[in-house]
Motif scaffolding. Structure first.
Motif, PDB file in Angstrom:
ATOM      1  N   SER A  10       0.814  -1.137  -0.016  1.00  0.00           N
ATOM      2  CA  SER A  10       0.056  -0.020   0.087  1.00  0.00           C
ATOM      3  C   SER A  10       0.889   1.181   0.068  1.00  0.00           C
ATOM      4  O   SER A  10       0.298   2.177  -0.405  1.00  0.00           O
ATOM      5  N   ASN A  85      -0.801   3.407  -6.963  1.00  0.00           N
ATOM      6  CA  ASN A  85      -2.061   3.765  -7.353  1.00  0.00           C
ATOM      7  C   ASN A  85      -2.210   4.651  -8.577  1.00  0.00           C
ATOM      8  O   ASN A  85      -2.848   4.818  -9.510  1.00  0.00           O
ATOM      9  N   PHE A  88      -0.819   3.275 -11.508  1.00  0.00           N
ATOM     10  CA  PHE A  88      -1.576   2.501 -12.168  1.00  0.00           C
ATOM     11  C   PHE A  88      -2.639   3.381 -13.250  1.00  0.00           C
ATOM     12  O   PHE A  88      -3.059   3.001 -14.177  1.00  0.00           O
ATOM     13  N   LYS A 154      -2.574  -4.591  -9.551  1.00  0.00           N
ATOM     14  CA  LYS A 154      -2.728  -4.272  -8.407  1.00  0.00           C
ATOM     15  C   LYS A 154      -2.712  -5.502  -7.574  1.00  0.00           C
ATOM     16  O   LYS A 154      -2.281  -5.373  -6.286  1.00  0.00           O
ATOM     17  N   HIS A 155      -2.715  -6.664  -8.023  1.00  0.00           N
ATOM     18  CA  HIS A 155      -2.776  -7.916  -7.239  1.00  0.00           C
ATOM     19  C   HIS A 155      -1.293  -8.849  -7.149  1.00  0.00           C
ATOM     20  O   HIS A 155      -1.254  -9.510  -6.693  1.00  0.00           O
TER      21      HIS A 155
END
Length: 302
Positions: A10, A85, A88, A154-155
């Motif tokens: 994160s 984030n 992405f 994201k995974h």
């Protein structure tokens, strides 16, 4: 370099890279905006050809808006960190706009084909309503094919060196930073490239084969030259977009031993050269638009 593991996901960041001396790469930013304003305010330019040029200018502006923050952040503030984030999100918009631009070029090839092969029905075939529907479908296609990529990324777990080769994020490079199995992303990304960019380029090639066939059937040599000259600007723009885009994709996927500098330069060529050249090439080839631009800057100078 600090590794990025699952517990740090994160708060993990990527480090962007830039080329010193490229601080002015976005000075072309106002050019597409000027073209949009002129076409919007001049009713005589509300024709399919100029509407497609407006679409192209919008995608160029979008690419500039998406990449300017990180590019200038490096050069002006030496800020190289970008969160996962935001990275992405940036790659989503970059790839979506690139695929949309490819479709706009396909529309422009179709426009040239109709104008040359069936000029009497040109206005009835390419109506504003039909152009709007085609534009909406193409935007949705560009967004839909890229939409899964950020969620797949994201995974992943990121535990490799997290230094990217560009001043912005691209899917091909970001997925290589993962220590997870990236086969799904790699296969899907290659499928998207083939089914969009390659398909569009083949359809554009087909359009120009048909244009050439039509032009060769014209008796007058002067008419042949005039018809082909109207296609030159579009062909130049298409070559810039596809050669740079496909070349970068191939290098990043299959040429791992290539110099980082080669990838950096190709990345700049892919993302900056087509939007820089498109407004200039089309403005020079269009007499009406060129005259409007010259008049605008001449009046401002006075």
């Amino acid at each position: 370099m600090t590794a990025v593991n699952d517990t740090q996901f994160s708060s993990a960041v990527f480090l962007l890279t830039g080329i010193h001396g490229q601080e002015d790469v976005h000075l072309w930013f106002p050019i597409p905006f000027v073209i949009l304003v002129i076409i919007k305010t001049d009713p005589s330019l509300h024709e399919p050809m100029y509407i497609f040029l407006s679409m192209l200018a919008i995608t160029d502006l979008g690419l500039s808006i998406v990449t300017i923050p990180t590019t200038l952040g490096i050069f002006l503030f030496n800020s190289r960190e970008i969160s996962l984030n935001i990275c992405f999100a940036q790659l989503f918009f970059i790839h979506s706009l690139t695929f949309i631009e490819s479709l706009v070029h396909l529309l422009m090839a179709f426009d040239r084909f109709i104008a040359i092969s069936n000029p009497l029905r040109y206005a009835s075939i390419l109506t504003l309503q039909r152009i709007a529907k085609m534009g909406l479908v193409f935007v949705l296609r560009g967004v839909a094919v890229v939409f899964p990529l950020p969620f797949l990324l994201k995974h992943f777990q990121y535990c490799q060196a997290n230094v990217l080769s560009h001043s912005y994020c691209l899917h091909q490079e970001v997925m290589k930073m993962a220590c997870s199995d990236i086969r799904v992303n790699s296969i899907y990304g290659l499928f998207v490239t083939i089914s969009t960019v390659l398909l569009d380029s083949l359809l554009i090639l087909l359009s120009y084969v048909m244009i050439l066939k039509t032009v060769l059937s014209i008796a007058s040599h002067a008419e042949c030259v005039r018809a082909l000259s109207n296609c030159v600007s579009h062909l130049c723009a298409v070559r810039l977009l596809y050669i740079a885009g496909i070349g970068l994709s191939v290098v990043q996927r299959f040429w791992n031993s290539s110099s980082p500098l080669v990838q950096i330069l190709m990345g700049y060529v892919c993302l900056l050269v087509p939007p820089t050249m498109n407004p200039i090439v089309y403005s020079l080839k269009s007499k009406h638009l060129r005259a409007k631009i010259i008049r605008l800057f001449t009046h401002k100078g006075v």
